[in-house]
Motif scaffolding. Structure first.
Motif, PDB file in Angstrom:
ATOM      1  N   LYS A   3      17.004  56.778  -5.055  1.00 28.99           N
ATOM      2  CA  LYS A   3      18.204  56.425  -4.036  1.00 28.99           C
ATOM      3  C   LYS A   3      19.456  55.932  -4.525  1.00 28.99           C
ATOM      4  N   GLU A 110      16.324  64.501   4.042  1.00 27.20           N
ATOM      5  CA  GLU A 110      16.730  63.963   2.739  1.00 27.20           C
ATOM      6  C   GLU A 110      15.668  64.698   1.768  1.00 27.20           C
ATOM      7  N   SER A 117      19.054  61.172  -4.371  1.00 30.17           N
ATOM      8  CA  SER A 117      18.755  61.613  -2.900  1.00 30.17           C
ATOM      9  C   SER A 117      19.982  61.856  -2.174  1.00 30.17           C
TER      10      SER A 117
END
Ligand SMILES: [Zn+2]
Length: 173
Positions: A3, A110, A117
């Motif tokens: 992330k 995603e 990501s």
């Protein structure tokens, strides 16, 4: 650990490590004040049928998901219209000319690329091409296949967003 808040450590503007995740989807640099947002990138996916009504899928030549099946398309460039992006991608990948296009529906996606990501809004379009004579497979695809509702192998489709666009198209057509 892919992330943005787990990967981005330094301010992209001044290089300071006083660059912190503000929560939700933005970062703020305490040194220079740069406010950096994580947004979803627009991407286009084309549904094109041959004369027999079979749907064209492409085989991905590169990662992510090399060898898996996809719809023709790709990212919208900065300062480019979505409509132009779909025409450009079809020309680049298949050397075909889009004669008409109709927007269908979008689904979010995603995926992880370079350990990071990536968020996209995948916009599905039904496209008609002016002809198949000039078909030439190139750019980031290695082959094409034609599938039907009866013989498609959903396990080979590269992303849930692409599966959803195909399902939406077949359910409403
Ligand atoms: Zn900074």
């Amino acid at each position: 650990m892919t992330k943005p808040e787990e990967v981005l450590k330094y301010c992209p503007k001044c290089g300071s490590s006083r660059f912190h995740f503000e929560g939700e989807r933005s970062f703020l640099c305490d040194k220079c004040g740069f406010h950096f947002f994580i947004n979803s990138s627009a991407a286009v996916a084309a549904l094109i049928e041959n004369e027999k009504g079979e749907l064209m899928l492409t085989v991905r030549a590169f990662n992510p998901n090399k060898g898996m099946l996809d719809l023709p398309g790709g990212f919208v460039d900065p300062n480019e219209s979505v409509e132009n992006a779909i025409k450009r991608e079809i020309k680049e990948e298949l050397n075909l000319d889009v004669e008409s296009l109709t927007y269908l529906k979008s689904f979010p996606n995603e995926y992880v690329f370079s350990g990071y990501s990536v968020f996209t809004s995948d916009l599905g379009f039904h496209c008609k091409v002016s002809g198949w004579d000039k078909l030439h497979i190139k750019d980031d695809i290695s082959d094409i296949v034609f599938v039907t509702k009866e013989n498609i192998d959903w396990n080979l489709i590269c992303a849930d967003s692409i599966k959803n666009i195909i399902k939406f198209y077949w359910n409403q057509s």
